[in-house]
Design a protein around this motif. Structure first.
Motif, PDB file in Angstrom:
ATOM      1  N   UNK A 192      -0.740   8.731  -1.320  1.00  0.00           N
ATOM      2  CA  UNK A 192      -1.100   9.313  -0.019  1.00  0.00           C
ATOM      3  C   UNK A 192      -2.308   8.591   0.566  1.00  0.00           C
ATOM      4  N   UNK A 193      -3.220   8.152  -0.316  1.00  0.00           N
ATOM      5  CA  UNK A 193      -4.416   7.428   0.120  1.00  0.00           C
ATOM      6  C   UNK A 193      -4.132   5.956   0.444  1.00  0.00           C
ATOM      7  N   UNK A 194      -2.853   5.561   0.354  1.00  0.00           N
ATOM      8  CA  UNK A 194      -2.419   4.197   0.680  1.00  0.00           C
ATOM      9  C   UNK A 194      -3.020   3.143  -0.258  1.00  0.00           C
ATOM     10  N   UNK A 219      -2.124  12.455 -10.019  1.00  0.00           N
ATOM     11  CA  UNK A 219      -3.105  11.492  -9.504  1.00  0.00           C
ATOM     12  C   UNK A 219      -2.399  10.334  -8.814  1.00  0.00           C
ATOM     13  N   UNK A 220      -1.301   9.859  -9.390  1.00  0.00           N
ATOM     14  CA  UNK A 220      -0.536   8.775  -8.761  1.00  0.00           C
ATOM     15  C   UNK A 220      -0.055   9.175  -7.370  1.00  0.00           C
ATOM     16  N   UNK A 256       9.766   6.820 -14.804  1.00  0.00           N
ATOM     17  CA  UNK A 256       9.192   8.131 -14.499  1.00  0.00           C
ATOM     18  C   UNK A 256       8.012   8.036 -13.538  1.00  0.00           C
ATOM     19  N   UNK A 257       7.209   6.967 -13.673  1.00  0.00           N
ATOM     20  CA  UNK A 257       5.933   6.895 -12.960  1.00  0.00           C
ATOM     21  C   UNK A 257       5.979   6.162 -11.629  1.00  0.00           C
ATOM     22  N   UNK A 279       0.839  -1.191   0.000  1.00  0.00           N
ATOM     23  CA  UNK A 279       0.000   0.000   0.000  1.00  0.00           C
ATOM     24  C   UNK A 279       0.880   1.250   0.000  1.00  0.00           C
ATOM     25  N   UNK A 280       0.427   2.269  -0.696  1.00  0.00           N
ATOM     26  CA  UNK A 280       1.178   3.517  -0.763  1.00  0.00           C
ATOM     27  C   UNK A 280       2.390   3.452  -1.665  1.00  0.00           C
ATOM     28  N   UNK A 281       2.469   2.418  -2.516  1.00  0.00           N
ATOM     29  CA  UNK A 281       3.617   2.263  -3.419  1.00  0.00           C
ATOM     30  C   UNK A 281       3.138   2.110  -4.862  1.00  0.00           C
ATOM     31  N   UNK A 282       3.956   2.621  -5.791  1.00  0.00           N
ATOM     32  CA  UNK A 282       3.721   2.415  -7.221  1.00  0.00           C
ATOM     33  C   UNK A 282       4.835   1.519  -7.734  1.00  0.00           C
TER      34      UNK A 282
END
Length: 340
Positions: free
Chosen positions: A166-168, A160-161, A183-184, A27-30
């Motif tokens: 932040x919203x986990x 948005x990402x 980049x993302x 959670x909270x990770x891309x």
């Protein structure tokens, strides 16, 4: 709610799509998975539960509403307006997120009454993203999310990402574009028939390049004996980040107007080193200076073509069957190396 791949393996008949791997999208990770189209499609079908793993498991909530997809194909109703499309998604998922707030996030409030078929590709992608935000799942699966987008839409997508982090939320990006992945995301992994590999990334700072040079000098001073094999990464620059590649990943290197570029699986990355520096660094890994402007990974060479008495080329076994020049003097060296 995290997404977990545990000893996940997929085979189709006798072909290995990807061997067993473990990955946790916290959670909270891309997290970005850089892969071929085939691997990406297999992963999407597995996550949609259209197919099953050969071995292992994928863990996420049993509730379908808690996982959401942003597909490469928008799948929007062309005759609806932007506002009608988002309102339809709101009714479909039964959420309480305000439509107006979502329109402002994707910056299409001024076009809310415009029909989808009159939007640009980038604007349609924003609407698709808005529908996903209205869905508000715990886990986001994004397929090539920024492909062919204009700069403004890419900026909105990154914004948005950051908000989703932040919203986990747990976010997994599936892409075949390494620059997009870097980049993302917070972490990038490459998944192919050889397994899962971490792509090492460093945030670039003003002093990074000077520090790299200092580290190289210290390394040279500390190395009294030349080793037959050296284990080191080759740094490249992508936007504000430094990406470290294993030498064996590189197909060939090209110098153009004083700038060296690493060519890796059809993509080009600028290097922080000169061609001469790279020649010395990569010599222990089987690289060969075949031309004044080219260095080639000999393990990637499939054919040597003679065009004329003084004109030669090397054909690589990459997807593009890349052809690079081989000078006359280097042809003689290559023959000697091959024992011809």
């Amino acid at each position: 709610m995290s997404l977990q791949f545990i000893n996940a393996e997929k085979r189709v008949n006798d072909t290995v799509v990807f061997p067993s791997f473990n990955l946790n999208v916290d959670t909270g990770k891309v997290i970005a998975l850089y892969s071929s189209v085939n691997v990406r499609e297999q992963l999407i079908n597995l996550l949609l539960e259209k197919t099953r793993l050969s071995n292992g498991q994928i863990l996420f909530s049993n509730t379908p509403e808690e996982i959401g997809f942003l597909f490469l194909d928008s799948g929007l109703y062309e005759r609806l307006t932007v506002k009608e499309t988002i309102q339809f998604s709101k009714r479909l998922y039964g959420t309480t997120i305000p439509v107006g707030e979502t329109l402002r996030k994707i910056q299409l409030d001024s076009k809310q009454n415009v029909k989808i078929n009159r939007l640009s590709h980038s604007e349609k992608k924003r609407v698709q993203l808005a529908c996903l935000l209205i869905h508000n799942p715990f886990i986001y699966i994004l397929e090539e999310p920024d492909q062919n987008l204009d700069l403004e839409t890419k900026r909105i997508f990154i914004s948005v990402l950051n908000e989703l982090k932040i919203q986990k939320k747990s976010i997994l990006i599936l892409t075949g574009n390494l620059e997009s992945a870097i980049t993302s995301s917070d972490e990038v992994y490459r998944l192919d028939e050889n397994g899962l590999h971490n792509v090492q990334i460093q945030e670039k700072t003003d002093g990074n390049e000077e520090q790299l040079e200092k580290n190289n000098e210290l390394e040279e001073q500390a190395t009294a004996v030349v080793q037959p094999v050296r284990f080191e990464k080759i740094p490249t620059k992508v936007n504000e980040k430094i990406v470290l590649f294993d030498p064996i990943e590189i197909d060939y290197i090209e110098s153009n107007e004083g700038q060296s570029f690493l060519h890796i699986k059809g993509e080009s990355f600028p290097s922080v080193f000169t061609l001469n520096d790279l020649e010395q660094r990569l010599l222990p890994f089987g690289f060969f200076r075949c031309h004044r402007s080219y260095i080639v990974n000999l393990q990637r060479v499939r054919e040597v073509i003679t065009w004329t008495r003084n004109s030669y080329s090397l054909v690589l076994e990459d997807a593009k069957k890349s052809t690079i020049p081989l000078s006359k003097t280097k042809m003689a060296e290559l023959k000697e190396m091959l024992g011809l």
